[in-house]
Structures are given as structure tokens and as C-alpha cells.
Motif scaffolding. Structure first.
Motif, short mmCIF file in Angstrom:
data_model
loop_
_atom_site.label_atom_id
_atom_site.label_comp_id
_atom_site.label_asym_id
_atom_site.label_seq_id
_atom_site.Cartn_x
_atom_site.Cartn_y
_atom_site.Cartn_z
N MET A 342 0.85 -1.20 0.00
CA MET A 342 0.00 0.00 0.00
C MET A 342 0.89 1.25 0.00
N PRO A 343 0.36 2.40 -0.46
CA PRO A 343 1.15 3.64 -0.43
C PRO A 343 1.54 3.98 1.01
N MET A 344 2.69 4.63 1.15
CA MET A 344 3.19 4.90 2.50
C MET A 344 2.24 5.75 3.34
N SER A 345 1.59 6.74 2.71
CA SER A 345 0.72 7.60 3.53
C SER A 345 -0.47 6.80 4.05
N THR A 346 -0.98 5.86 3.25
CA THR A 346 -2.07 5.00 3.73
C THR A 346 -1.59 4.17 4.92
N LEU A 347 -0.38 3.62 4.78
CA LEU A 347 0.16 2.81 5.87
C LEU A 347 0.28 3.63 7.15
N ILE A 348 0.82 4.85 7.02
CA ILE A 348 0.97 5.69 8.22
C ILE A 348 -0.39 5.94 8.86
N ARG A 349 -1.37 6.28 8.03
CA ARG A 349 -2.70 6.59 8.58
C ARG A 349 -3.25 5.37 9.33
N ARG A 350 -3.03 4.20 8.73
CA ARG A 350 -3.53 2.99 9.36
C ARG A 350 -2.83 2.71 10.69
N LEU A 351 -1.53 2.92 10.70
CA LEU A 351 -0.76 2.62 11.91
C LEU A 351 -1.12 3.59 13.03
N MET A 352 -1.47 4.82 12.66
CA MET A 352 -1.76 5.82 13.69
C MET A 352 -3.18 5.72 14.22
N THR A 353 -4.03 5.00 13.52
CA THR A 353 -5.42 4.88 13.95
C THR A 353 -5.51 3.83 15.05
N SER A 354 -6.34 4.10 16.03
CA SER A 354 -6.47 3.12 17.10
C SER A 354 -7.47 2.05 16.68
N CYS A 355 -7.45 0.94 17.39
CA CYS A 355 -8.35 -0.16 17.07
C CYS A 355 -9.72 0.11 17.68
N GLU A 356 -10.70 0.31 16.85
CA GLU A 356 -12.07 0.39 17.35
C GLU A 356 -12.50 -1.02 17.77
N LEU A 357 -13.54 -1.08 18.58
CA LEU A 357 -13.96 -2.39 19.09
C LEU A 357 -14.47 -3.30 17.99
N ASP A 358 -15.05 -2.71 16.94
CA ASP A 358 -15.65 -3.55 15.90
C ASP A 358 -14.70 -3.72 14.71
N ASP A 359 -13.43 -3.39 14.93
CA ASP A 359 -12.46 -3.46 13.85
C ASP A 359 -12.00 -4.90 13.67
N GLU A 360 -12.06 -5.41 12.46
CA GLU A 360 -11.72 -6.81 12.25
C GLU A 360 -10.45 -7.01 11.45
N SER A 361 -9.68 -5.94 11.28
CA SER A 361 -8.46 -6.08 10.49
C SER A 361 -7.40 -6.85 11.28
N LEU A 362 -6.37 -7.28 10.58
CA LEU A 362 -5.32 -8.11 11.16
C LEU A 362 -4.67 -7.42 12.36
N LEU A 363 -4.46 -6.10 12.20
CA LEU A 363 -3.76 -5.33 13.22
C LEU A 363 -4.59 -5.20 14.50
N CYS A 364 -5.87 -5.44 14.39
CA CYS A 364 -6.76 -5.22 15.53
C CYS A 364 -7.38 -6.53 16.00
N ASP A 365 -6.66 -7.60 15.85
CA ASP A 365 -7.18 -8.92 16.20
C ASP A 365 -7.01 -9.16 17.70
N TYR A 366 -7.82 -8.47 18.49
CA TYR A 366 -7.75 -8.62 19.95
C TYR A 366 -8.96 -9.38 20.44
N GLN A 367 -8.80 -10.04 21.59
CA GLN A 367 -9.94 -10.71 22.21
C GLN A 367 -10.66 -9.70 23.10
N ARG A 368 -11.76 -9.19 22.60
CA ARG A 368 -12.50 -8.18 23.36
C ARG A 368 -13.57 -8.85 24.20
N ASN A 369 -13.72 -8.41 25.43
CA ASN A 369 -14.78 -8.98 26.26
C ASN A 369 -16.12 -8.36 25.94
#
Lengths: 699, 699
Positions: A342-369
Motif C-alpha cells: 500500500m502507499p506509505m501515507s495510507t500505511l501511516i494513517r492505518r498505523l496511527m489509527t487506534s483499534c475500534e472495538l468492531d475493527d476486524e483487520s489483522l492489526l486489531c485482532d484482539y480478544q474483546r470482552n
């Protein structure tokens, strides 16, 4: 009364011309930036696929209104209208073949863009290569590089930026934008005689233009002005501060107006004031600062070493082939890893965004209670997806760092803000994820309990670490200070982060300065041997003008012209033999009191005229620099009083070197005459002599 | 190798001392600011009532944990623990009597505070009065006012700020804070010889301290640095920018750490990015800009006129009585109007806050169709409460403007940021309410329909108009530019408002400059006849040093000391007769080539020593400024070579005035020697001569 009104009008018009000039520059660079942005997004997407109903739309805009949007693991949008190259060639049955077709398309398109870019630069505008910031700095310090701010350079650099970034090369747009807007500044300054004909005044306009450059690159007008003030401009008169700010603001407004789908009032990597930071987090932040400093030192050392190799070996003779090779390697390596694809600016934006609870991307694969958006976003157990993305990001970090070292300096327009920030954001996010895991697995560790237990917000937000990391790495490379913090604040829109950002930038600069004494721009200035007298370094020295004179390595002869009695022939010999910038004029050879200074350029012009009109015959005419001449002498005399600069910068032998340096830095003196106790000329120092002296003293 | 390490250590220590110095300043001014803030809030509340369980708590903190909190129409919190003076004296049965008791208590307390403040200032530290910014500016330009940055001034000014603001006088704290932090800077600089013993170096520290002053006053570190750069500092070396930023940041962090109930990461008037602005709103914003410029011009004209009256009439002899009178009138007028009764910063915060749907205060008395917090906050019908508060605010605007004119300049510490912003916020809110009503009653007007119909947020938010108004009025008074916008952004925490704020500030400055050519600080510098050479004004002039010399009004005699041959007696006569700053030394009366410049102060010292040791007897001793002297002369010779400044600033008669002004501004030249063609001294210009010349030319 009438006179005063007229004076007011003249003053008003005079003041207005400067504002009009920067307005034109701002509008122009705004339009250019918007076109570059739109073009780059479209070309970047073409590498991947095409929007069938409307080929001119980018992937995002293509799927904007589509009903069947889906998002993949890396938050890429997909829809039926958007066709990858494999599906266009109907290679969808076999996954391997599909992957191969897409891979090949990606590499072929990328390589084509890079090749076209390199050929354009080599053929039409060799000055369009590189970042441009070192050269702009040098020019603003008073040096002249003819043609560096030409219209062709502007055009080719703008097109080159689109092609270069679309080819997924490790390069950014902010440095080239500074160069482009300086070109605009130079072009428009010609329309206003006040600025076009006075180099010092023109530099005021160029300072404002440089501010607009950073402003359009990042939508950071305040940061742009501070960048121009701190990093680019040599002497920044306060009275132009406001005008620069206006220029930067209008330019950034233009970009926002012309980018149809952007949020109009927000920074490029907007995260808002969503994150909260805690005092114990200073430890990882400082760690990031140290890493940033180390990275900066490593990058500067290796990049300069590689550039030296390029300069001295045969490699430098094949710039286009070098670009193609770098592009090929970059594209081949970056496709398999989705984060580098992906373009670098897209990557930066993605890395700087926090994981919302309903986020299902690889980076946000957390076990939420809990999945309720109203509950506190607590530290959660990271699952395999998170660790997989940490692995992918780590490998990206290694490959991109190496590629970045080889990319910065190839003969295409290339900036370094975005690549540095990308590497920083990757490092930051990785450390953030690890630190969050620590908080999750050892919640009772004394540092965590105190503050985390009372917090309303998430205790360690990995997205914020990406912000801090980007700041640290960029600081390590460029050694910017206030402007860096302000640019980061404007990019993310989060004013409440200024303290951690400042601390990180401070540590990163300290570590970097301890390892390599200068930022990348100054290192490149040194590499290219530009005559630049550093304006920031404090120079402590007990020596005086005598010592500087004595230390001059090439003992050049001091040529003084007498006020009267020189023949045209003698003058011609002097002008031909001693190719100095100019010559001091003294009362007579016996009494060397200074009458003035005359430029060689002016003398040459006069000599040419005389020879044209009178032929070689009367070269025995006398030259006079006197103020008044007797009537009877007039016929066989050339009167050159008006060529004389009657107030050259003059100092005594006892003047401290610090004062001499101030004369160059603050008053822009190019030649300094030195007198003895009797007021007689005994020596001459040029700016180059002083730069050499300062360099000698430093080593 | 060892030598280089040692050098590095020395350089490191040298660099560190500057950082340590600003760190100490920052911590100190942070502590002072926190104490002033806490003290002022408590004393302000004492005027109204007292917290019975714990007298040391302010009203807000008193009710913090109380269960029976109620809010009145003006959003004041009330609870059982907090007792107004009337209830303490058990005068609760009769409303009139209750009101009267509270009124009297309010006036008596306020008057007492003001009186104590004025007496303290008059008795212990006369320099503690006023804003301090004009004086700090003058001192940073190279002028010396002895004792202006003393410890007593710091103490009294800090206490005075608490008392002055608590007395509800129309004055703010930012100017005094700049003065106080400069005092801190001066005091701590003494600990570091590098800064304490070198005036130029000390000014670097003072610039950083000034930045910290604004930073603590508003929690605006970036704005503080820019204020110091743009408004206060004369010459701001880039290398100190980072250190100033550090100083400002640490200071603002200290305040936040020490203020227990403040939100730690937010601006003073935080509104966040809650508002959105629309392009048609530029019309009211520009109107506010014009009003701001008009207000600024009106204020400067009338305030300067009143200050002149104070200076020239008998009024100036009774400063304490003046303060008491102003306080009495202010308190009597402000109590009946609830908006003027509350502290100004509270009022500003209230005016800048938008009306939430469940808000029941007078200012938010709208007819809402819905009470759901999730629905769009649309323009609603204003009810009587709104119109009542518009009336109250209008009357407040009139009274406070008049009071402000008479208050700024009385002999207590007084700044003008907060009062100007208050008046601006009032005007802005009124215009905002009116404009919102327009949108409500004429929704189909073409300007409104285009943008308002598609908006997600409230279309005209009166709270945001208060922000813009505050910016406009402050801009009109101070003529700040970039720093104003940045301070407003930091105060409100809303980065997305920079464009409207910039436009408003621009218009306000243009209008203000057209009516009165200078800001309030420069006007006060002029009023007090400080020798200040404006650094921002562009000075266009074709004249040269000759013209400046000829235009000198008092033709002072040019005294030149010969290198050899002067007797001690003659020297004493010269030093006694011609009380100049110093005297140029020339080779001999026949050949006036410049040898150097000697300060009168140094000569006086030498003369005193000689007279002390040798008595009056040998006043026929010879004076010599030669570099070397023969052995046999030594006995009856005073050798003064070491007193000589051997590199005085020297120019020729033909030097343009612009260069002369640059020498003063950028190199800080105080005395400039002028030579003719032969290198002989023919004249001398002091900085004062040049300031006089510039003033003459301007009028």
C-alpha cells in the motif's frame, strides 16, 4: 497634505505588491499540489487495477457509492466496479496465476512510471532531481545557482513527483514541494520589479514560498512557516513572517478546496485528541526517541557513504539505469508484504489509527470482552492476527530501511519526510503493541497500576506510539525541532500531545547529534560543497581578522586599483588576470585609504563598450574613480565614479572573528575589506575565505 | 584525542548551562504562575462568600463533592457549604437587604484588594506597575533600565497580579507574567557567568523567559514562543528557538501539574474541534475583524490620550487614590450585571461554549424541538432569556470598554489580553446570536440554503463567534499576527479554526493599522520616549550617513582623543565636560585615522584609581593608547591600550541609512564612527541620533 496622501498611496501599493505576489504563488502551488495529489492517487491505483465504469476514478472513489463494499484484512475497500488486473484478464480460477498476474502488472506499471520519471528528469530538467531543500537553503543564504528555480524544473518536478510516488519508491513529496513552490516564487517575483530585481527582497518571497511548500505537502500551514523559519531560511525578517503565514494558509486552503473527497478542515493523519497519554509512558516514548536518533545517524552515514560512491565511481554515469534497478527491487520486494504494497501515507494513517472495538483487520485482532462502543476500551489479549502483523511490519521495517538508504539521492524528485515517518510509525506501532501486551499480561506492575487504574481512556494506545515514532524518526533524520513538533501536531490534529512529542524530538535530536553532528540536509550541503555558512552553530573563537587573513590557504594577491592614473590597458590586464569578484579602489598606491569597491562584472561591461565604440586604438585612456574631475581632462578620461560602491564593509585587523561571521550572516556581506591603524587597506576576505576558516577550525 | 574529548566536554557543559538556566526559569515561573492562579481564584471568591467547612477552598472546589449542587441562570454552582456574606450575617429574610449586604461586601473587599495592591507597588517596587511588555521590548533591544528585573519587582508584581485580578479590575495577567518571567530570567542568569556577564547572551535567556511568560498565562507554549519571536524579542537567534520552546513547554507543564483541578492537557478556553465553519460565515467574521480594528484604534487613541493627561497633570501625583477610584467605580458598576460580576476568564469561557440541548442558562434559552443529544443541533427560536442576555452583554460592553480605557496604565500590574478578549468575546457572541436568529427566521436566504442544508453540525454556532471576536479585538489592540492566531488555537484547542481566525486577524490588523499606525505596546514605548528602534518597519530612504550627520539637531562637538600626548589633567577635563558614552581615539590631531574607541566609564575608573593612589600631585602624567611603548617612557606614562575597543563599528560618509539602521538592529551597534575618503574620522552617530533621525523622517 496631498503629498502625504500620495506617499501613503505609494507605500500602500508597495506593500500590496508583496501580498499580491505571495497570493499568486500560494494559489499556484495550491493548484499544482492538488493536481499532484489527485494524479498520484490515480496512478498508484492503476498499478493494482482499474475502475471499469469510469477509468479516471481511483479505487476509493470508484467504490464510494457502490452498494457492495467489502473490506479486506488490511482495510482495503473492494467493490464490484473495481477490477484487479487478474480479473480483467479473466485469470480468477487459479489463485497462483491470479497472484502472478497481479504481481507482474504491479511491477511492470511501477517500473514504467519510474523509468519515464528518470528519463524526463535527465532529458528536460536535471535540477528537478533530489529533495531540493539543501539547494534552496544554500540559495537563500546568498549563493546563486542559475536556472535552479526555472519553469521547466517546476513542470518536470511536479510530473516527476506523481510518477515517483506512484512507482511505490521510498520517497516523499515535501522536499520537492518546497523546491516547486520556490520555483513558483521565483517566477512570480519577476512580475514585481521590487522583488524581481533585488536578490535580498526576492529571498523574502522565496522564504514565504518555502513555507507554502511544506504547507501544501502536509496541510500544515503553521508548521510550514516554522519549517521555513527554522530549517530553510537563512535570515528571516520578522516583517515577512505574517506574509509567509498568509501564503502558507492560502496554499493549504487551495489544496483542500480542490481535493474533492478530503475532509476539508483536518490534518493528513487526523487522530484528533482521542488519545490520552500517561506519565509512565514517557519510558517507551524516550526509547522511541533513542531509536529515532540511532536510525537518523545510521541513515545519514550510510546514505552519504552511498552518495559518495555514486559521485566518485562509474555508477553516477547511469542515473536512469540506477532508478530502474532501484524501482525493480523495491517493487519486487514490496508486493508480497501487504503493508509495503500500500502507499506509505495510507500505511501511516492505518498505523496511527487506534483499534475500534468492531475493527476486524489483522492489526486489531484482539480478544474483546465487550463489543459495546460505550464501554471503556481496555487493554485486551492480542491474538494471532496481531502477532502476524507485527512480523509483517518488522520485515517491512528492515527491507524499507535498506531501500530508503539507496533511494534517497537517485535522480528523481525525492523527499524524505514520508519514508522517515513510515519507518518511525512502523517501529512505534510495534513497540506500542508490545507495551500494550505488557500492560495486559502484568497489570499489577507498579508503574501501570497507579495511572491505568484511574484512567477513563485506553491506557496504552498503540496508535499513539506510531505518532510518536514518526516524530522521533523524522527528528533523527532532519534534526528539526519546533517545526517538527508543530508539523506533527497539525498532521494529527492533536494539540494535547505536544509534550510527549517534544520530549521525543528532544531525545532523538540529542542522540542523533551525538552520533552524527548534522542533519541530512546539512550533510548533503557538505557533500556537494555548497558555500553555506551555518547560521545556527555557535562559533566560539578568540581569533581576529589577522588570524583569518594569515590562515588563508591560497595566498591570493591583493589587487587594489588606484583612484586615478590607471590606463584602460592596465585595467584590462588586471580584469583578465585576476578573476576576483571585484577590486577595492584606494586613494593612491602610497596612501591606501579606501575609496570604494568596484565589481569585476561592471568593469568588464565598460571595457567591452569602450572597445566596441572606439576600437582597440585608444587603450591608453586614463581611468578615474574621482568624484569630481576637471573640465580639461574630460576628453581622455573614463569616469567610473558611478560604478563605485562607496560604502564597502570595512573592518580593522583587530575585529574578532565572531563579528566577521555576523557581518556575513546577518548583513549578508560577501566581501570584507580590512584596514590597519592608519585606515589603509591591508587585506580582503571573501565569504568563501570565512567559510573555509570556519571549516578548518571545526576539524 | 584526549584534547578533543576535553573540548567536547567543555562544549557540552557550555551548551548544558543554557538549558539548565532555562529549566530553572521555567520551573520557577511555573510555580509562581500556579500560586498566582490559585490565589486569584480564592481571593475572587472571597468577595462573594466563604466556604464554611474549609475557608481555604474556592466556591467551585467547595461544592466539588457536595451532593446538593445547584446551578443558577449564569451557570454558577451553589451548594450548602458555600455561604454568601448575606447568609453568614443571617440577612436572608429580605431580598433587598440581602442584595445590599452582598453588594457592600463585594465592593469593600474589592476596594481593599486594589488599595493594598497599589500601596505595595508604590512602596516596594514602582517598576511592578503596568504591563511590562513595552519595557521588556525596549530592554531586549539593548537599552538598560537598572532594577527593572529585580527580585522585589518579581515578588510585588506576583502579589499584585493576585490582588488586581481579584479586585475585578479590568486587567489581565499575561503582560505581568512576561515581566515576571523576565525577572526570573535575569535572576537565574546571574548563576551562569556565560549569561550573566554578557548582555547579548543574557538577552537570549530573556527571550526564552518571555516565551515562558505567555506560556504560563495561557497554557500556550507554541504561541508563547511565537509571541516572544514576533512581538517581544528584538533579535531572535534561531539557535535559541528550541531552548525557548523547551522553556515554554516546561513552564506550562509545571502550571498544569500544580493546578489540582484543571484538565491537564487542555487549553484555558477549550472548545475542541466541536464547531464547524461555513464559507458564508466569512461575512460576519470579516465584520468582527473590522469591529476589532475599530475597537483597537479607539482604545489606543483614548488610552494614550488619558495616559498623557496623567503624565502632565497633577493626577499623576496620586497614583494610589487613582487606583482606589477606578476600583470603586468598576466594582459599583460591575456588581449589578451578572456578566460583569463574574471574573473575566469565566465570562469568556462561558461565551465561547456552545449551548447544549439540556442547557437551561439565560444565554441558552432557545425553543428546542428535541432534547435528544444525538440529533442535529439545529438553529432554534431564541426566547426572551437570550434577548435579555444580549441586553446585559451590550450594556457590559459599553461600561467595560470605558473602564478598560481608564484602567490600563494605573499603577498596578495590568495586562490587556484578557480584557480585550472579553470585550471581543461579548461582541462576537452578540453578533453570533443575531446571525443565528437570521438563519432561523430566513432559512431560505440564498447564502444560508446552500451550505446549511447539507451540514451535519449546527450551522451558525454563536460560541464560535465569541472565539473569533476575541481574536479580532485582541488583534486590533496588539497588532499581533501569527502568534495571535496560534495563541487562540492553543487556547481553544481547535486546530480547524485557523483559517477564519487568520482572516479575522488580518482584517483587524489592516483596519487598525489604517487608523492608528502602531499597536498599544509601541504606542506606550513612544509615550514613554524609550529609545527603541522599530525592528519590523521597513525604512525606505535614499539618504546616506552625511545626511544623518547634518540633520543632528543638537550639534554636539566631536571629541577625539589623540593616541599619545594627552595629559591626565586634560583627560579629566574632557571626561568632566563632555558626558558622552565614550570617545574615539585617533592617531593624532593632524591625521585622524581611527585607533579605537574608549568608554567614558573605563576612563573614569582609571582616573579615580590614579587620584586615590597618587593624589592630585601628578596630573601632568601623559596618557598613551599606543600598542607598544618605549622602556624609558614608562615612569611618567599611563598606558591605556587595554581599555581600547580596537574594532569599533566604522562606516564611510556614503553609507546608506538603511545599512546604518541594519548595523544597529542586527549587530546591536550603539556608536558608529564615520570616516571620510582618507580614512579619517569626521563624525560619530549614536543609536539615539539614528532613532531621532528615523522619527523625523516618519513625521
Amino acid at each position: 497634505r496631498k503629498d502625504s496622501l500620495w506617499k501613503r498611496f505609494v507605500a500602500f501599493h508597495d506593500a500590496l505588491s508583496g501580498w499580491l505576489c505571495v497570493l499568486l504563488i500560494a494559489i499556484n502551488i495550491g493548484i499544482i499540489a492538488a493536481m499532484v495529489d489527485i494524479g498520484a492517487v490515480w496512478l498508484t491505483n492503476i498499478k493494482v487495477g482499474i475502475c471499469l465504469p469510469a477509468f479516471y476514478l481511483s479505487q476509493e472513489h470508484c467504490c464510494w457509492t457502490a452498494s457492495n463494499q467489502t473490506y479486506d484484512q488490511y482495510q482495503h475497500v473492494h467493490c464490484a466496479n473495481w477490477h484487479q488486473w487478474s480479473s480483467l484478464f479473466h485469470v480468477t480460477s487459479n489463485t497462483v496465476a491470479e497472484y502472478a498476474v497481479n504481481y507482474v502488472a504491479y511491477v511492470v506499471f511501477g517500473c514504467t512510471f519510474a523509468t519515464v520519471c528518470a528519463i524526463l528528469v535527465k532529458t528536460f530538467a536535471p535540477y528537478a532531481c533530489g529533495s531540493g531543500v539543501p539547494e534552496v537553503k544554500t540559495i537563500l543564504s546568498g549563493f546563486i545557482i542559475r536556472g535552479y528555480f526555472g519553469a521547466w524544473t517546476l513542470l518536470i518536478k511536479s510530473i516527476g513527483m506523481i510518477l515517483g510516488t506512484s512507482a511505490n519508491l521510498l520517497l516523499g513529496k515535501e522536499g520537492p514541494f518546497v523546491h516547486c513552490s520556490s520555483c513558483c516564487g521565483n517566477i512570480f517575483a519577476r512580475l514585481f520589479p521590487k522583488y524581481g530585481q533585488n536578490e535580498a527582497k526576492k529571498r523574502e518571497i522565496l522564504s514565504a514560498a518555502a513555507a507554502a511548500g511544506v504547507s501544501v505537502a502536509f496541510g500544515a500551514p503553521i508548521g510550514g512557516v516554522l519549517f521555513s523559519l527554522e530549517e530553510v531560511s537563512y535570515y528571516f525578517p520578522l516583517k515577512t513572517l505574517w506574509r509567509s503565514f498568509f501564503c502558507a494558509m492560502v496554499a493549504s486552503l487551495m489544496v483542500k478546496l480542490l481535493s474533492p473527497f478530503e475532509n476539508q478542515h483536518r490534518g493528513l493523519f487526523y487522530v484528533g485528541n482521542n488519545y490520552r497519554w500517561f506519565y509512565f509512558e514517557m519510558i517507551p516514548f524516550l526509547l522511541l526517541g533513542i531509536l529515532g536518533g540511532l536510525f537518523g545517524a545510521l541513515f545519514i552515514k550510510s546514505n552519504i557513504a552511498w552518495c559518495k560512491i555514486r559521485k566518485t565511481t562509474r555508477l553516477g554515469r547511469y542515473p536512469v539505469i540506477e532508478v530502474i534497478l532501484v524501482a525493480l527491487v523495491t517493487l519486487l520486494i514490496s508486493y508480497p508484504n501487504p503493508y509495503t504494497r500500500m502507499p506509505m501515507s495510507t500505511l501511516i494513517r492505518r498505523l496511527m489509527t487506534s483499534c475500534e472495538l468492531d475493527d476486524e483487520s489483522l492489526l486489531c485482532d484482539y480478544q474483546r470482552n465487550s463489543t459495546s462502543a460505550y464501554e471503556k476500551n481496555e487493554a485486551a489479549k492480542p491474538l494471532t492476527g496481531v502477532w502476524m502483523s507485527v512480523g509483517l511490519l518488522s520485515s517491512a521495517l528492515v527491507t524499507q530501511t535498506i531501500l530508503f538508504i539507496f533511494t534517497f539521492g537517485i535522480k528523481v524528485p525525492c523527499g524524505l519526510f514520508i519514508p522517515s515517518m513510515t519507518l518511525g510509525a512502523i517501529t512505534g506501532r510495534i513497540i506500542g503493541i508490545l507495551f500494550e501486551a505488557c500492560v495486559y499480561y502484568w497489570p499489577n506492575f507498579f508503574l501501570f497500576t497507579i495511572e491505568c487504574s484511574t484512567a477513563d481512556e485506553q491506557c496504552v494506545a498503540p496508535g499513539f506510539y506510531a505518532v510518536v515514532g514518526a516524530c522521533a524518526f523524522l527528528g533523527g533524520v532532519t534534526r528539526m525541532t519546533v517545526s517538527l513538533v508543530v508539523i506533527m501536531v497539525e498532521l494529527t490534529g492533536g494539540l494535547s500531545y505536544s509534550v510527549p512529542l517534544m520530549c521525543t524530538a528532544l531525545v532523538s535530536k540529542l542522540v542523533g547529534d551525538a552520533l552524527v553532528g548534522e542533519g541530512i540536509y546539512d550533510a548533503h550541503i557538505k557533500l556537494n560543497n555548497y558555500p553555506y555558512l551555518d547560521v545556527k552553530a555557535e562559533f566560539i573563537d578568540q581569533a581576529t581578522a589577522v588570524n583569518v587573513l594569515e590562515s588563508k590557504q591560497e595566498k591570493t594577491e591583493l589587487i587594489m586599483l588606484p583612484r586615478d592614473g590607471l590606463t584602460l590597458n592596465e585595467l584590462m590586464t588586471i580584469v583578465r588576470t585576476y578573476k576576483y569578484n571585484g577590486y577595492p579602489v584606494i586613494a593612491s598606491q602610497e596612501e591606501a585609504s579606501i575609496i570604494g569597491f568596484v565589481l569585476r562584472r561592471d568593469l568588464q561591461l565598460i571595457i567591452q563598450q569602450r572597445i566596441l565604440t572606439n576600437g582597440e586604438s585608444n587603450t591608453n585612456l586614463l581611468i578615474s574613480f574621482s568624484r569630481t574631475i576637471q573640465q580639461h581632462q574630460q576628453s581622455n578620461l573614463i569616469h567610473l565614479y558611478r560604478l563605485l560602491n562607496r560604502s564597502p564593509t570595512t573592518i580593522t585587523l583587530d575585529t574578532p572573528t565572531t563579528t566577521i561571521i555576523d557581518l556575513c550572516r546577518k548583513l549578508g556581506a560577501q566581501t570584507i575589506l580590512i584596514t590597519n591603524d592608519k585606515g589603509h587597506l591591508v587585506g580582503l576576505l571573501t565569504k568563501k575565505d570565512i567559510i573555509t576558516y570556519v571549516k578548518q577550525k571545526k576539524n
